[in-house]
Motif scaffolding. Structure first.
Motif, short mmCIF file in Angstrom:
data_model
loop_
_atom_site.label_atom_id
_atom_site.label_comp_id
_atom_site.label_asym_id
_atom_site.label_seq_id
_atom_site.Cartn_x
_atom_site.Cartn_y
_atom_site.Cartn_z
N VAL A 148 -7.24 7.53 5.36
CA VAL A 148 -5.89 6.22 6.02
C VAL A 148 -4.85 7.22 5.77
O VAL A 148 -4.75 8.42 5.67
CB VAL A 148 -5.85 5.81 4.44
N ASP A 151 1.89 8.25 5.09
CA ASP A 151 2.88 7.90 6.26
C ASP A 151 4.47 9.33 5.25
O ASP A 151 4.32 9.72 3.97
CB ASP A 151 3.76 6.83 5.60
N GLY A 233 1.69 -0.77 -3.36
CA GLY A 233 0.51 0.46 -1.86
C GLY A 233 0.20 1.56 -2.78
O GLY A 233 -0.26 1.31 -3.93
N ASN A 237 0.56 5.28 1.87
CA ASN A 237 1.18 3.95 2.39
C ASN A 237 1.41 2.89 1.32
O ASN A 237 0.94 2.35 0.58
CB ASN A 237 0.16 3.17 2.76
N THR A 239 4.77 0.60 -0.86
CA THR A 239 5.85 0.08 0.18
C THR A 239 6.66 -0.73 -0.56
O THR A 239 6.46 -1.11 -2.09
CB THR A 239 5.69 -1.53 1.15
N GLU A 334 8.88 1.62 3.65
CA GLU A 334 7.45 2.56 3.78
C GLU A 334 7.54 3.51 2.85
O GLU A 334 8.25 4.77 4.77
CB GLU A 334 6.68 2.09 5.34
N GLY A 336 5.26 6.96 2.01
CA GLY A 336 4.17 8.53 2.17
C GLY A 336 3.60 8.38 1.03
O GLY A 336 2.60 8.34 -0.12
N GLN A 584 -4.14 12.82 7.77
CA GLN A 584 -4.45 11.75 5.89
C GLN A 584 -5.39 11.94 5.25
O GLN A 584 -5.33 12.74 4.56
CB GLN A 584 -5.55 11.58 7.07
#
Lengths: 678, 155
Positions: A148, A151, A233, A237, A239, A334, A336, A584
């Protein structure tokens, strides 16, 4: 020791077993070569070896070589806890071209060698654990981890020195940081301090430039007077829902001129920043160098909110920034990665009732003394008694208040010795008073720390070794009238002493934030018995947590001084930046999956899922797992009655095979009952 | 014949397994009878898995998870808390001593609690006859014809 297996027919896989000595950690208790010899006859095992350190490069190379030359299709390493080295060995398998999920670990160190006294029993247990792992590994399936994107935005919770440092490091790298602080200003405890040990440079002089940088940085969004409400999350990712409490001041209009503070008629004792020694107004900023420098209205004390009339601040505000109708804002961001730097609470010295804090006026806490001594504090830096004018002629500093004490906290608060020495120096320098330090042990491990202690001895500070029994104002002997008497056993001299002084400073210990547990739950991390946040590894991974993407820095992890907090803030930032740099990240491949053939559509799994990761496909009448949302807890599997949902890497087959492996081994050794053997 | 109790412990990965590791790191000694199987969450442990373990001849089964409120998966252990007491009743109903199934919460910081639990539970199981004797000595539950009929008609 390679050996052909006779039971090949049963198991198709070619399994390699590696038993680690871990120096003498395992080999000192478990007969490792016997375990390896015995494991060679287990179904499917084609290679079984023991080696000094499996995690070392030669150890890993051994596995890689066997995978490539012996055509191993499964690997078992019997060594330490998978929490320590599962990643290491999975990596080795991957480098040899074997899917990392075809590897299994048997924990024969933490859960065998270290906890079993009897060597024969420990060896038997190791065999059972190896047999369990061998049984399981044959059923394991290759899995592909989901990738994934990450962020690059980061949330830092807590605006003390650790949080500021972390935020600045990340912001300087070009990534965006949300710095959230509960109080109206960043700065944390350090902003309250006077001088810092051992160099005695003033805390504000070194902190405020950093606060200003954090406040002005184009990559930092400062959210003070705000708190995190909810975190959803996973790593890369998250939130995050924040509550930005109403300041009743429009931040876009306020210039920070401070007229409102001057005009506000309501004086309130400042329990937070001034530690109860000074006053602030109902509209206030905690200190002149506050960042951000716009004030906040304390709703509970504001006359307008109490009586519906006043609005003095609004009348005098030159830019019309006062907004009495402002409401709390709920923000969703948002990010990471998350860094928690929520700091500590000071131990409540009232709990040690025999020291009289809160009852005897001239007993002060360490934080109160910091404010007394601070030139920007309520007394302008004059060290005086509670009456506000008398300069003490003799001062007692009591170490270990609430620390190293089984009645309160068992641990050492790490900073109090140095802090007490600093207080002693400041008292002596500013008042010339006689200073006594009452200590259990002096602990000064740190660069320049012991030198500071030696300097204090040379300055003539008196050190009395002994835990103070009582502080009282009841005079018993001549010369004690009107004084505070410190009753102590001087353990170096071996006798009881009564020392009359004018002022007592209690060097109160540090403890975890009162709401640490609540915060830990919010972010999905754990607390120790003392409520400090638990790091992933106490030595080798001190700022990561068991939850990927959530890091900890500073005193929220345990008592720490400023240099250590700064180092951890920077370390956490480095860890986050290394994740961001990967762009990622692999997330858990062990997710749940529904067998559509057998699913009856009862939707029990949907109700059981803590993450709403399972949805109901109306057209098919079946449940469906959304992989990216599934965290692999397997609660749905435990719930599904017809067994049509399974959790990859923890399937019934695998767990049963593991259990059967352990059970059969135990039964094999059971033939000789304990009594008969003895 | 007196044999050593054979116990299987299903421990959640985040709290209890780490607690067990903690007992090791503190070098706390406990009986070797328990073999630990790691599961992501105690919620993963289906009743069938526990029954299957008994069928394999285990004298005792332990299910340990995070404290309520501390679950790594937020509410996975709520299921355990509800499921396991029901399973105990079912065990009792089928003539198996319910105390053979042990359910408790152990956090990552509670190594000492874990070691104590192992001591206690091993002793508790030692006090019982071996599981297979329990199975052999069970009196079959009699189902009267009328009841049986009633069950069939209601289904």
């Amino acid at each position: 020791m390679k050996k052909k297996n006779e039971n090949q027919a049963e198991v198709q896989e070619r399994i390699g077993v590696y038993v680690c000595h871990c120096g003498s950690n395992i080999a000192g208790v478990v007969d490792v070569s016997e375990v390896a010899r015995w494991a060679a006859q287990l179904p499917g095992v084609v290679v079984s070896r023991d080696y000094k350190f499996m995690c070392s490069s030669p150890g890993q190379a051994m596995i890689i070589k066997d995978i490539q030359e012996q055509g191993l299709t499964r690997v078992v390493v019997a060594s330490c806890s998978p929490h320590l080295h599962e990643g290491t060995f999975r990596g080795a398998c991957e480098r040899a071209g074997l899917n990392p999920y075809l590897f299994e670990m048997a924990n024969i160190r933490e859960q065998d060698a270290w906890v079993t006294s009897d060597k024969t029993e420990a060896t038997k247990k190791a065999k059972a654990l190896v047999a369990a792992a061998v049984g399981r590994v044959a059923h394991q399936q290759p899995l592909e981890a989901l990738l994934v994107p990450i962020d690059p935005n980061v949330l830092v919770v807590g605006g003390g020195i650790a949080g500021i440092q972390a935020a600045l490091e990340i912001a300087d790298s070009g990534n965006h940081v949300y710095l959230v602080e509960r109080e109206p200003s960043i700065g944390g405890h350090m902003a309250q301090f006077d001088k810092t040990f051992p160099t005695l440079d003033c805390a504000a002089c070194i902190l405020t430039p950093k606060m200003v940088s954090a406040g002005n940085h184009k990559n930092i969004t400062l959210l003070t007077w705000s708190e995190v409400e909810k975190v959803d999350g996973y790593v890369g990712n998250f939130t995050v829902t924040l509550r930005k409490r109403a300041r009743f001041v429009d931040e876009s209009l306020c210039t920070g001129c401070g007229v409102c503070q001057e005009k506000c008629p309501k004086k309130v004792i400042d329990e937070v920043f001034e530690a109860g020694l000074g006053y602030r107004k109902a509209i206030y900023r905690p200190f002149p160098q506050a960042v951000p420098n716009y004030p906040v209205i304390d709703k509970n004390n504001c006359i307008f909110f109490e009586k519906g009339t006043c609005k003095a601040c609004e009348k005098f505000c030159p830019t019309g920034a006062i907004k009495f109708d402002q409401q709390d804002e709920i923000l969703t961001i948002e990010v990471g990665n998350i860094i928690l730097a929520t700091g500590y609470d000071l131990f409540d010295a009232r709990k040690v009732s025999n020291y009289g804090y809160g009852r005897l006026a001239n007993v002060f806490t360490s934080l109160e003394f910091e404010r007394l001594s601070n030139a920007a504090g309520p007394t302008g830096g004059n060290i005086v008694l509670r009456d506000g004018k008398t300069v003490p002629k003799s001062v007692a500093i009591v170490h270990c208040v609430g620390s190293r004490d089984k009645n309160y906290n068992n641990y050492c608060s790490a900073i109090c010795c140095m802090q007490s020495l600093k207080f002693a120096h400041l008292v002596k320098e500013k008042t010339g008073a006689t200073v006594y330090n009452f200590y259990i042990d002096i602990r000064t491990p740190g660069k320049g720390y012991d030198e500071f202690y030696q300097r204090l001895i040379e300055e003539g500070t008196l050190f009395v070794r002994g835990k103070v029994a009582e502080i009282t104002d009841v005079a018993r002997e001549p010369g004690e009238e009107g004084k505070l008497i410190v009753q102590v056993e001087d353990t170096l001299v071996g006798k009881q002493r009564r020392i009359p002084v004018d002022m007592v400073i209690l060097s109160a210990g540090l403890q975890a934030r009162a709401d640490a547990k609540e915060v830990a739950q919010k972010f999905g991390i754990s607390c120790s018995a003392d409520q400090w946040f638990i790091e992933k590894h106490p030595k080798l991974d001190p700022v990561a947590t068991m939850t990927d993407g959530v890091f900890i820095a500073g005193a929220c992890q345990g008592p720490k001084d400023i240099p250590a907090s700064v180092a951890q803030g920077a370390a956490a930032a480095a860890r986050v930046l290394s994740i961001i740099g990967q762009q990622q990240i692999q997330i858990e491949a062990a997710t749940a999956i529904v067998d559509e053939e057998t699913c009856v559509g009862c939707q029990q799994c949907i109700a059981s899922c803590p993450y709403q990761a399972i949805i109901y496909l109306e057209d098919k009448g079946k449940a469906y797992v959304q992989e990216a949302l599934c965290k692999g807890c397997g609660t749905c599997v435990g719930t599904c009655l017809p067994k049509c949902i399974s959790l990859k890497h923890f399937t019934d087959d695998q767990l049963v095979a593991e259990m059967v492996g352990a059970m059969r081994t135990m039964k094999e050794f059971e033939l000789i009952p304990m009594e008969a053997a003895a | 014949m007196n044999t050593e109790p054979k116990i299987i412990g299903f421990l959640c990965n985040w709290c209890s397994y780490r607690g067990a590791d903690g007992a090791g790191m503190a070098r706390l000694k406990y009986p070797p009878n328990v073999k630990i199987i790691r599961v992501p969450c105690s919620g993963r442990i289906s009743p069938e898995l526990v029954l299957r373990t008994f069928r394999e001849g285990a004298d005792g089964v332990m299910v340990l998870g995070c404290h309520i409120g501390d679950c790594h998966y937020s509410t996975g252990n709520h299921r355990t808390a509800k499921r396991m007491p029901v399973l105990k009743k079912l065990l009792e109903y089928s003539g198996i001593e319910p105390q053979r199934l042990y359910v408790n919460w152990v956090s990552a910081a509670e190594g000492e609690k874990f070691a104590n639990i192992i001591h206690e539970f091993t002793e508790q199981i030692r006090a019982l006859p071996p599981f297979r004797e329990t199975m052999e000595s069970r009196t079959p539950i009699e189902i009267k014809p009328a009841e049986k009929e009633a069950v069939w008609t209601s289904a």
